[in-house]
Design a protein around this motif. Structure first.
Motif, mmCIF file in Angstrom:
data_model
loop_
_atom_site.group_PDB
_atom_site.id
_atom_site.type_symbol
_atom_site.label_atom_id
_atom_site.label_comp_id
_atom_site.label_asym_id
_atom_site.label_seq_id
_atom_site.Cartn_x
_atom_site.Cartn_y
_atom_site.Cartn_z
ATOM 1 N N UNK A 108 11.050 56.777 5.268
ATOM 2 C CA UNK A 108 12.011 56.563 4.175
ATOM 3 C C UNK A 108 13.127 55.576 4.500
ATOM 4 N N UNK A 109 13.252 55.174 5.766
ATOM 5 C CA UNK A 109 14.334 54.273 6.168
ATOM 6 C C UNK A 109 14.119 52.878 5.573
ATOM 7 N N UNK A 110 15.193 52.166 5.257
ATOM 8 C CA UNK A 110 15.091 50.822 4.648
ATOM 9 C C UNK A 110 14.767 49.746 5.675
ATOM 10 N N UNK A 111 13.641 49.880 6.371
ATOM 11 C CA UNK A 111 13.203 48.905 7.363
ATOM 12 C C UNK A 111 11.722 48.611 7.137
ATOM 13 N N UNK A 112 11.252 47.542 7.734
ATOM 14 C CA UNK A 112 9.835 47.162 7.719
ATOM 15 C C UNK A 112 9.296 47.095 6.285
ATOM 16 N N UNK A 113 9.836 46.164 5.518
ATOM 17 C CA UNK A 113 9.386 45.914 4.142
ATOM 18 C C UNK A 113 9.424 47.194 3.301
ATOM 19 N N UNK A 114 10.564 47.853 3.320
ATOM 20 C CA UNK A 114 10.679 49.157 2.658
ATOM 21 C C UNK A 114 10.403 49.071 1.158
ATOM 22 N N UNK A 115 10.872 48.017 0.496
ATOM 23 C CA UNK A 115 10.673 47.917 -0.956
ATOM 24 C C UNK A 115 9.188 47.801 -1.294
ATOM 25 N N UNK A 116 8.442 47.051 -0.481
ATOM 26 C CA UNK A 116 6.998 46.931 -0.709
ATOM 27 C C UNK A 116 6.297 48.252 -0.444
ATOM 28 N N UNK A 117 6.685 48.933 0.623
ATOM 29 C CA UNK A 117 6.068 50.229 0.943
ATOM 30 C C UNK A 117 6.338 51.247 -0.155
ATOM 31 N N UNK A 118 7.581 51.282 -0.648
ATOM 32 C CA UNK A 118 7.929 52.241 -1.703
ATOM 33 C C UNK A 118 7.195 51.905 -3.003
ATOM 34 N N UNK A 119 7.022 50.598 -3.280
ATOM 35 C CA UNK A 119 6.272 50.191 -4.473
ATOM 36 C C UNK A 119 4.833 50.699 -4.384
ATOM 37 N N UNK A 120 4.226 50.537 -3.194
ATOM 38 C CA UNK A 120 2.846 50.996 -3.009
ATOM 39 C C UNK A 120 2.752 52.515 -3.133
ATOM 40 N N UNK A 121 3.708 53.241 -2.554
ATOM 41 C CA UNK A 121 3.683 54.702 -2.637
ATOM 42 C C UNK A 121 3.865 55.178 -4.073
ATOM 43 N N UNK A 122 4.728 54.495 -4.830
ATOM 44 C CA UNK A 122 4.899 54.858 -6.245
ATOM 45 C C UNK A 122 3.606 54.645 -7.022
ATOM 46 N N UNK A 123 2.926 53.545 -6.729
ATOM 47 C CA UNK A 123 1.657 53.281 -7.416
ATOM 48 C C UNK A 123 0.604 54.317 -7.045
ATOM 49 N N UNK A 124 0.544 54.699 -5.792
ATOM 50 C CA UNK A 124 -0.405 55.732 -5.366
ATOM 51 C C UNK A 124 -0.098 57.062 -6.036
ATOM 52 N N UNK A 125 1.198 57.366 -6.161
ATOM 53 C CA UNK A 125 1.582 58.604 -6.835
ATOM 54 C C UNK A 125 1.171 58.572 -8.299
ATOM 55 N N UNK A 126 1.340 57.418 -8.961
ATOM 56 C CA UNK A 126 0.954 57.297 -10.367
ATOM 57 C C UNK A 126 -0.559 57.433 -10.525
ATOM 58 N N UNK A 127 -1.304 56.948 -9.543
ATOM 59 C CA UNK A 127 -2.762 57.079 -9.600
ATOM 60 C C UNK A 127 -3.161 58.549 -9.491
ATOM 61 N N UNK A 128 -2.518 59.279 -8.569
ATOM 62 C CA UNK A 128 -2.839 60.696 -8.383
ATOM 63 C C UNK A 128 -2.434 61.529 -9.594
ATOM 64 N N UNK A 129 -1.411 61.071 -10.317
ATOM 65 C CA UNK A 129 -0.925 61.822 -11.481
ATOM 66 C C UNK A 129 -1.263 61.087 -12.786
ATOM 67 N N UNK A 130 -2.372 60.350 -12.781
ATOM 68 C CA UNK A 130 -2.745 59.556 -13.952
ATOM 69 C C UNK A 130 -2.935 60.372 -15.234
ATOM 70 N N UNK B 36 -0.962 62.495 -16.265
ATOM 71 C CA UNK B 36 0.389 62.783 -16.753
ATOM 72 C C UNK B 36 1.109 61.510 -17.183
ATOM 73 N N UNK B 37 0.943 60.433 -16.382
ATOM 74 C CA UNK B 37 1.658 59.180 -16.649
ATOM 75 C C UNK B 37 0.696 58.141 -17.209
ATOM 76 N N UNK B 38 1.196 57.225 -18.048
ATOM 77 C CA UNK B 38 0.327 56.138 -18.543
ATOM 78 C C UNK B 38 -0.089 55.217 -17.404
ATOM 79 N N UNK B 39 -1.321 54.732 -17.432
ATOM 80 C CA UNK B 39 -1.860 53.875 -16.379
ATOM 81 C C UNK B 39 -1.562 52.417 -16.712
ATOM 82 N N UNK B 40 -0.909 51.722 -15.803
ATOM 83 C CA UNK B 40 -0.612 50.305 -15.963
ATOM 84 C C UNK B 40 -1.652 49.473 -15.222
#
Length: 398
Positions: free
Chosen positions: A333-355, A357-361
């Motif tokens: 969770x620390x803001x190091x090693x391309x944190x914004x890219x990692x968090x973007x990928x994790x959010x997308x993975x979460x949306x895939x797992x909860x598809x 519930x959430x609309x698929x982009x």
């Protein structure tokens, strides 16, 4: 049945084509007016809310009981907390105006791209049909239309820059523009020399470690270890190495894809709705992939010579440590090693797992499609978790 008259067919085609053009012009004008109105309203609300919050904080700092916008009573605060709360307000609105400015740039690009699109389409029509009707239509219905002549977005951009510079950054325009400036959305961003050097260095190291792995495997076959050396569960260890290798090799392939999209004019930044200010270009993706392939190779060499390097440790500990470090960095969770890219990928993975519930982009769909190609990796991850939590050390897989 007699063939239809070619002139009549051309007339029908012309009518249908220009009817479609006019329909698109009306639709784009309507959409642009709506978004432009939302942008004006948003700017007024942001500036008014910023002023209101500062005034509310000022009244609280004077020790006066006041009320917020909803009519709720707000108690006075200690003067020592004023600066801290004021800094939070400034930070919050810097982020809000940064996002707002990005939306203005996108709207301005929408305005320019549609104008260019109509010009090229009608020019192509004239070339194919050997006509001048496209040029006439462009001059009469596109040039001078609302989305082409409107300067409100440009004015809002100037007002936003002035407000952030004069109010939020105390007159420091360079600092304000560093936060607001949006890189070119075409993907043709300027490359830093350090990024080019690092990607080349990591590629060289990764290729060199593969040569070392080949030599190490040949040397290891000729070595005779002591009889009391700790035996290795070779199959689970190889599964770990296969899993991580495929992930990093896939990252390298994605970097090549990104390079191809960039050269072909495919705007993946807009397609995948990536923040233009914070994303990895193809060189950075290549650097990450090659860097981890280098460390993967180092870990494999340590595993091959573990009876010599770490005689009292189980050899399959090395791939386990590498596995933990890789996925630990992804989830860090620390803001190091391309944190914004990692968090973007994790959010997308979460949306895939909860598809359900959430609309698929589109970005969710694309990543889910790539996960189909990584089915072996997903199976390997589940096997590794089961092995190290249940069977490790029992000698069942040697």
């Amino acid at each position: 049945m007699a063939p239809e008259d070619p002139d009549e067919l051309n007339e029908q085609f012309d009518h249908s084509f220009f009817e479609g053009v006019m329909s698109e012009i009306k639709r784009i004008n309507s959409f642009f007016r709506e978004k432009e109105s939302e942008a004006r309203s948003r700017f007024a609300k942001l500036t008014a809310e910023f002023t209101r919050q500062l005034e509310l904080l000022h009244r609280q700092s004077l020790g006066k009981e006041t009320s917020d916008i909803k009519g709720k009573k707000v108690l006075a605060i200690h003067p020592a907390r004023v600066k801290k709360l004021e800094a939070k307000i400034y930070l919050k609105f810097k982020m809000a105006f940064s996002e707002y400015y990005l939306n203005l740039i996108l709207l301005q690009n929408y305005q320019a791209m549609n104008y260019t699109g109509f010009r090229k389409i009608l020019k192509k029509y004239d070339k194919v049909m050997e006509s001048k009707r496209g040029k006439q239509c462009f001059a009469k219905h596109v040039r001078g239309t609302y989305f082409e002549r409107s300067k409100d977005v440009e004015l809002l951009i100037e007002q936003t820059e002035k407000f952030v510079t004069d109010t939020l950054e105390k007159g420091d325009r360079n600092k304000a523009m560093q936060k607001l400036r949006v890189p070119p959305l075409s993907g043709l961003e300027l490359k830093k020399h350090s990024t080019t050097f690092t990607s080349g260095l990591m590629t060289g190291l990764a290729l060199a470690i593969f040569v070392v792995i080949i030599l190490a495997s040949l040397i290891r076959n000729k070595l005779e270890y002591e009889e009391d050396a700790i035996e290795s569960d070779s199959i689970p260890a190889l599964v770990v190495f296969r899993c991580t290798f495929l992930l990093f090799f896939f990252t390298v392939l994605i970097s090549w894809n990104t390079y191809g999209w960039r050269n072909a004019g495919v705007n993946h930044i807009l397609i995948f709705e990536i923040d233009p200010r914070n994303h990895l270009n193809y060189l950075q993706l290549l650097t990450v992939g090659m860097m981890f392939l280098f460390f993967w190779g180092c870990t494999l060499v340590l595993y091959l010579f573990s009876p010599i390097v770490t005689p009292n440790m189980k050899p399959e500990t090395w791939p386990l440590l590498f596995f933990i470090i890789v996925f630990g960095l992804l989830l860090l969770p620390a803001p190091i090693f391309y944190s914004k890219t990692r968090f973007w990928l994790l959010r997308r993975l979460f949306r895939i797992l909860t598809s359900p519930v959430f609309p698929v982009e589109f970005a969710d769909f694309f990543i889910a499609d790539q996960l189909n190609s990584l089915a072996t990796v997903l199976l390997d991850i589940s096997f590794v978790c089961c092995y190290y939590s249940t069977w490790w050390g029992q000698g069942m897989w040697s």
